[in-house]
Design an enzyme around this catalytic site. Structure first.
Site, PDB file in Angstrom:
ATOM      1  CG  ASP A  67     -95.459  -9.191 -36.034  1.00 27.40           C
ATOM      2  OD1 ASP A  67     -95.979  -7.901 -36.400  1.00 27.40           O
ATOM      3  OD2 ASP A  67     -95.266  -9.473 -34.924  1.00 27.40           O
ATOM      4  CG  ASN A 136     -95.345 -15.200 -25.125  1.00 30.40           C
ATOM      5  OD1 ASN A 136     -94.869 -14.061 -25.561  1.00 30.40           O
ATOM      6  ND2 ASN A 136     -95.820 -16.274 -25.897  1.00 30.40           N
ATOM      7  CG  HIS A 138     -94.365 -12.530 -28.380  1.00 23.18           C
ATOM      8  ND1 HIS A 138     -95.779 -13.162 -28.641  1.00 23.18           N
ATOM      9  CD2 HIS A 138     -94.575 -11.407 -28.595  1.00 23.18           C
ATOM     10  CE1 HIS A 138     -96.596 -12.379 -28.649  1.00 23.18           C
ATOM     11  NE2 HIS A 138     -95.988 -11.176 -28.784  1.00 23.18           N
ATOM     12  CD  GLU A 143     -95.613 -16.844 -29.724  1.00 26.73           C
ATOM     13  OE1 GLU A 143     -95.334 -16.118 -28.863  1.00 26.73           O
ATOM     14  OE2 GLU A 143     -97.160 -16.712 -29.844  1.00 26.73           O
TER      15      GLU A 143
END
Ligand code: F6R
Length: 245
Positions: A67, A136, A138, A143
């Site tokens: 990313d 979370n 991801h 996400e």
């Protein structure tokens, strides 16, 4: 999935570095999928040491990173291109032309996503993908969502990710709100995947991802379906899992 228990971050880093170096030794021209963030830093520094000693040779290795922040140029000190250069590529004998990241400065998302998907395709896909996990759940910057992503996509970062990543920026307002991320398809099509998860702040995500259902609300849970997935985790990250895995 295979669980590799580690004592602590250092032990986990060494175990991950062993897996990566084994991959490079077995197939010198392999394609490594790489991650940024705190989790892989220890493995990178171990690999740098082995490369300096001549024990691992990256001269034919190719890389694709997961990313990049939208809006940050490669020479911005918070870009992932900069991170990879300073924490890994500049210290090993890799050909910079063989390293790939999404281009954060490309404003045309459709163009950049299809370019990056083509880069991955033209390389023949990823041999070994290294992952961290967000608190979370991801992976990459995929996400929690209503559906799993497929190809490279431009995502809006969640408030919790912006919060978590603000530790690297002078202040929270400077954290970009969007990123380009490799999609689930390229990640899941990797021949082998290894995830490093350490520390108590990853315990809930690890539990939800690997002891719960496969759901896009916990993106890492899709890894339960991968035929060659290894989780390298320390005791703190496994504190909620206990002996369930
Ligand atoms: C980074 C990436 C992210 C991180 C995750 C964990 O390239 O893809 O998914 O792996 O946010 O970050 P750290 O390791 O900083 O806790």
């Amino acid at each position: 999935m295979r669980l590799i228990r580690a004592k602590d971050y250092q032990d986990a880093s060494r175990k991950v570095a062993n897996i990566i170096s084994a991959q490079v030794i077995l197939k010198p021209d392999c394609v490594l999928g790489l991650a940024t963030g705190s989790s892989p830093l220890g493995a990178y520094s171990q690999l740098i040491q082995w490369c300096e000693k001549g024990d691992v040779d990256f001269s034919k290795t190719k890389t694709v990173n997961l990313d990049e922040y939208v809006g940050l140029a490669a020479d911005h000190d918070q870009s992932y291109a900069y991170f990879m250069h300073h924490n890994f590529f500049a210290h090993i004998n890799i050909d910079p032309n063989n390293t790939n990241l999404p281009n954060g400065t490309e404003a045309d998302a459709a163009k950049e996503c299809s370019r990056y998907d083509k880069v991955i395709r033209d390389l023949g896909g990823v041999d070994l993908q290294l992952l961290g996990i967000g608190a979370n759940g991801h992976i990459g910057f995929n996400e929690p969502a209503d559906a799993f992503s497929t190809g490279t996509n431009r995502v809006d970062l969640t408030a919790s990710t912006i919060d978590a990543n603000s530790r690297f920026f002078e202040n929270k307002d400077l954290v970009p709100h969007q990123a380009y991320t490799m999609g689930m398809m390229a990640i899941m099509q990797a021949e082998r995947i290894v995830m490093i998860a350490t520390g108590a702040n990853k315990a809930q995500a690890v539990y939800d991802a690997f002891c719960g259902p496969v759901t896009p609300q916990v993106p890492a849970s899709i890894l339960q379906l991968h035929p060659d997935f290894a989780l390298v985790a320390d005791e703190a990250a496994l504190s909620l899992v206990g002996d369930k895995l």
